[in-house]
Scaffold this active site. Structure first.
Site, PDB file in Angstrom:
ATOM      1  N   HIS A  62      35.920  23.111   1.907  1.00 35.22           N
ATOM      2  CA  HIS A  62      36.052  22.163   2.659  1.00 35.22           C
ATOM      3  C   HIS A  62      35.524  20.874   2.137  1.00 35.22           C
ATOM      4  O   HIS A  62      34.765  20.837   0.977  1.00 35.22           O
ATOM      5  CB  HIS A  62      35.306  22.319   4.100  1.00 35.22           C
ATOM      6  CG  HIS A  62      33.907  22.296   4.010  1.00 35.22           C
ATOM      7  ND1 HIS A  62      33.175  23.663   3.678  1.00 35.22           N
ATOM      8  CD2 HIS A  62      32.854  21.607   4.328  1.00 35.22           C
ATOM      9  CE1 HIS A  62      32.027  23.392   3.755  1.00 35.22           C
ATOM     10  NE2 HIS A  62      31.868  22.001   4.195  1.00 35.22           N
ATOM     11  N   HIS A  64      33.725  16.884   2.812  1.00 34.22           N
ATOM     12  CA  HIS A  64      33.049  15.987   3.847  1.00 34.22           C
ATOM     13  C   HIS A  64      33.059  14.632   3.280  1.00 34.22           C
ATOM     14  O   HIS A  64      32.995  14.178   1.979  1.00 34.22           O
ATOM     15  CB  HIS A  64      31.666  16.090   3.893  1.00 34.22           C
ATOM     16  CG  HIS A  64      31.219  17.422   4.709  1.00 34.22           C
ATOM     17  ND1 HIS A  64      30.979  17.312   6.077  1.00 34.22           N
ATOM     18  CD2 HIS A  64      31.094  18.563   4.226  1.00 34.22           C
ATOM     19  CE1 HIS A  64      30.469  18.527   6.271  1.00 34.22           C
ATOM     20  NE2 HIS A  64      30.259  19.350   5.515  1.00 34.22           N
ATOM     21  N   TYR A 124      21.139  -2.129  24.650  1.00 33.32           N
ATOM     22  CA  TYR A 124      21.570  -3.679  24.361  1.00 33.32           C
ATOM     23  C   TYR A 124      22.494  -4.149  25.656  1.00 33.32           C
ATOM     24  O   TYR A 124      22.145  -5.251  26.073  1.00 33.32           O
ATOM     25  CB  TYR A 124      22.163  -3.795  23.140  1.00 33.32           C
ATOM     26  CG  TYR A 124      22.803  -5.063  22.780  1.00 33.32           C
ATOM     27  CD1 TYR A 124      22.038  -6.115  22.637  1.00 33.32           C
ATOM     28  CD2 TYR A 124      24.276  -5.362  22.828  1.00 33.32           C
ATOM     29  CE1 TYR A 124      22.344  -7.545  21.853  1.00 33.32           C
ATOM     30  CE2 TYR A 124      24.632  -6.679  22.631  1.00 33.32           C
ATOM     31  CZ  TYR A 124      23.692  -7.652  22.124  1.00 33.32           C
ATOM     32  OH  TYR A 124      24.386  -8.917  22.028  1.00 33.32           O
ATOM     33  N   GLN A 128      21.600  -7.042  28.863  1.00 37.19           N
ATOM     34  CA  GLN A 128      22.337  -8.446  28.913  1.00 37.19           C
ATOM     35  C   GLN A 128      22.247  -9.450  30.272  1.00 37.19           C
ATOM     36  O   GLN A 128      21.890 -10.590  29.909  1.00 37.19           O
ATOM     37  CB  GLN A 128      24.030  -8.296  28.524  1.00 37.19           C
ATOM     38  CG  GLN A 128      24.258  -7.621  27.086  1.00 37.19           C
ATOM     39  CD  GLN A 128      23.416  -8.736  25.905  1.00 37.19           C
ATOM     40  OE1 GLN A 128      23.827  -9.677  25.854  1.00 37.19           O
ATOM     41  NE2 GLN A 128      22.489  -8.053  25.056  1.00 37.19           N
TER      42      GLN A 128
END
Length: 132
Positions: A62, A64, A124, A128
């Protein structure tokens, strides 16, 4: 070190994908010169398309790939470009790969990643309304 952000006329982005894909029937054919050539081909194609490889590991069965792209390209387009290109060239250069019905499976795994976690983004956004 250059900034990982991609600047275009009307946008700034940081899109990174972690892809994992494998050869047909998960055969352990990504070794030796095949693995070296696959690395070269992936580096060539991503550079040609303006994408940046953050990390790459080729295992016998495989691959990555941690890749930075622009917002105009989808994960499906990335896989189509990279798997198609590498399969065609590797099968031309290594006759033993021609005995397989196809080099790659049609499937792959993908996840997005950036500089911050999902929790940081959620915090975050939630904060606000409390800003001046």
């Amino acid at each position: 070190m250059p900034t990982p952000y991609l600047h275009k006329n009307t946008s700034v982005s940081l899109l990174r994908y972690h892809f994992v894909w494998c050869p047909k029937r998960r055969r352990k054919v990504l070794t030796g010169n095949v693995a070296l050539r696959l690395k070269e081909l992936l580096e060539e194609k991503t550079a040609e398309l303006g994408w940046s490889i953050v990390a790459l590991e080729i295992m016998p069965d495989h691959v990555h790939l941690f890749l930075g792209t622009d917002p105009d390209v989808s994960p499906t387009q990335v896989m189509h470009a990279l798997k198609g290109y590498t399969s065609r060239i590797l099968r031309q250069e290594f006759p033993k790969l021609q005995t397989m019905p196809s080099l790659w499976t049609r499937s792959y795994w993908v996840s997005t990643a950036g500089n911050v976690s999902a929790e940081v983004i959620e915090k975050y956004i939630a904060e606000q309304k409390t800003r001046d």
